[in-house]
Structure formats: structure tokens, C-alpha cells
Design a protein around this motif. Structure first.
Motif, PDB file in Angstrom:
ATOM      1  N   GLU A 117      -1.821  -5.541   4.617  1.00 34.40           N
ATOM      2  CA  GLU A 117      -2.399  -4.355   3.987  1.00 34.40           C
ATOM      3  C   GLU A 117      -2.607  -4.567   2.493  1.00 34.40           C
ATOM      4  N   LEU A 118      -1.664  -5.257   1.860  1.00 37.88           N
ATOM      5  CA  LEU A 118      -1.816  -5.565   0.439  1.00 37.88           C
ATOM      6  C   LEU A 118      -3.038  -6.447   0.196  1.00 37.88           C
ATOM      7  N   LEU A 119      -3.235  -7.423   1.066  1.00 35.50           N
ATOM      8  CA  LEU A 119      -4.397  -8.298   0.942  1.00 35.50           C
ATOM      9  C   LEU A 119      -5.698  -7.508   1.077  1.00 35.50           C
ATOM     10  N   LYS A 120      -5.719  -6.570   2.016  1.00 35.54           N
ATOM     11  CA  LYS A 120      -6.902  -5.713   2.177  1.00 35.54           C
ATOM     12  C   LYS A 120      -7.130  -4.877   0.907  1.00 35.54           C
ATOM     13  N   GLY A 121      -6.040  -4.320   0.381  1.00 35.96           N
ATOM     14  CA  GLY A 121      -6.146  -3.514  -0.833  1.00 35.96           C
ATOM     15  C   GLY A 121      -6.616  -4.334  -2.016  1.00 35.96           C
ATOM     16  N   ARG A 122      -6.127  -5.558  -2.107  1.00 27.94           N
ATOM     17  CA  ARG A 122      -6.537  -6.445  -3.197  1.00 27.94           C
ATOM     18  C   ARG A 122      -8.027  -6.767  -3.098  1.00 27.94           C
ATOM     19  N   GLU A 123      -8.496  -7.013  -1.892  1.00 25.76           N
ATOM     20  CA  GLU A 123      -9.907  -7.318  -1.691  1.00 25.76           C
ATOM     21  C   GLU A 123     -10.780  -6.110  -2.043  1.00 25.76           C
TER      22      GLU A 123
END
Length: 201
Positions: free
Chosen positions: A89-95
Motif C-alpha cells: 500500500e505504501l508503494l501504491k501511495g508513493r507512486e
């Protein structure tokens, strides 16, 4: 990122979560072992594989896994890391943040400064902008400690670690009182910004 906010609001420890994902005992040494992987994610690090002999560098997350677990396990541990649901989820948010920066041409940091999108090697540096904004929030949360050091004489900052500080106290008898006061001020700043974190000492 709603899932991440809910996790932090619940009071759970991301370090315990990661230690469990890596099948490590939860302790300070192992917490410090996995920290660079999370920090690399927050500050824009990639997961690209490097070479085990070190001739070709990988992304910062992969390199952190290599440093922590060895070259032979870097691929495995990077995959474990990015498939932890919270991390995914963090990776999605970062993207999403990266795309927003590219769309807007930059982003506002925690102090109200505009961080413009620039081009490095012919490519937009959106990840650098996101990292700069994240660092500004770390600084703003810790600002009460820095301000107290500038204004007073109760302690000196001997090491600034971006997400923490090392302090030298001039009067150890007042150390706990001063720390409790600093914690209250830092926690209040974090709460005012909607950040689910608190000062630990």
C-alpha cells in the motif's frame, strides 16, 4: 494512504510487522537491520535487482536487503518486503504521489515552500521531490527540539539523524523533565499535522 493511517492509528509497530515478515525476533538489533529498507522506500528507492558481485548496483531497497541479509538472499528478502500488504500500500501511495508531482510540476513541503519538479539526466525527478517533502515533515515534527536547543542552554544536539536526534544534556538531573516536555511538544506538532507518530526516547 488509508490502510497505513489505520495501521498507525491502531498503535501497532511497523518494525514488529517487518521482523515477523522476515522471520526475525523483534528486538532493537533486528529493527535496525530492516530500517534501511523502509527508509529507502519512503525516500524513493527502487527494487531493481543488482548483481551479487556488486558490479551492477540495484535499487536502494534491493541494496538495503543485500546489506542486511547478504547478496544470496537479497532477491528473496526484497520480494518478501514488497509483498507485505502494508508495504504494498505504501508503494501504491508513493507512486500516486510521484504522478501528482509530475502533474502539478512540484509539491509544497511542510513549511509552505514550493519544491519544483526538475529534470535529471533528461528525466523528471519526481521521486526526489517526494523525498524532499517527506524530509521536510520529519524536520517540522522535530522542530520543537531544534528550537529548544537554539533558544536554551539545557542541552546540545550532537547528532541530527533526520528521523531522530542525539542530545547531550548540561544538567542530567533535569534530563527526564526536559525530555518529557520535548516529547509533549513534538507529539503535539505531529498530531496537529495528522501524523500518527510520537517521540520515543
Amino acid at each position: 494512504v488509508p490502510v497505513v493511517e489505520a495501521f498507525l492509528r491502531s498503535g501497532q509497530s511497523v518494525w514488529r510487522l517487518l521482523c515477523e515478515a522476515f522471520e526475525l525476533e523483534y528486538n532493537e538489533a533486528n529493527k535496525n537491520l530492516v530500517k534501511p529498507m523502509l527508509y529507502s522506500l519512503v525516500f524513493g528507492g527502487g527494487t531493481k535487482r543488482g548483481s551479487r558481485d556488486g558490479k551492477r548496483k540495484g535499487g536502494a531497497i534491493w541494496e538495503a536487503a543485500k546489506e542486511a541479509f547478504g547478496a544470496d538472499r537479497a532477491d528473496e528478502m526484497t520480494e518478501r518486503f514488497i509483498t507485505v500488504p502494508l508495504i504494498a500500500e505504501l508503494l501504491k501511495g508513493r507512486e500516486a504521489a510521484r504522478l501528482k508531482v509530475e502533474e502539478d510540476g512540484g509539491a509544497w513541503d511542510a513549511f509552505g515552500n514550493w519544491v519544483p519538479l526538475k529534470f535529471e539526466y533528461g528525466r523528471p525527478n519526481a521521486r526526489s521531490v517526494v523525498a524532499s517533502v517527506a524530509q521536510s515533515y520529519e524536520l517540522k515534527i522535530l522542530w520543537p527540539v531544534i528550537a529548544a536547543a537554539i533558544e536554551g542552554s539545557q542541552f546540545d544536539i550532537v547528532l541530527y539523524l533526520f528521523d531522530g536526534l542525539s542530545l547531550a544534556f548540561n544538567d542530567n538531573a533535569r534530563r527526564e523533565t526536559v525530555l518529557a516536555d520535548l516529547k509533549a511538544k513534538v507529539d503535539a506538532v505531529a498530531a496537529s499535522m495528522g501524523m500518527y507518530t510520537e517521540l520515543e526516547y
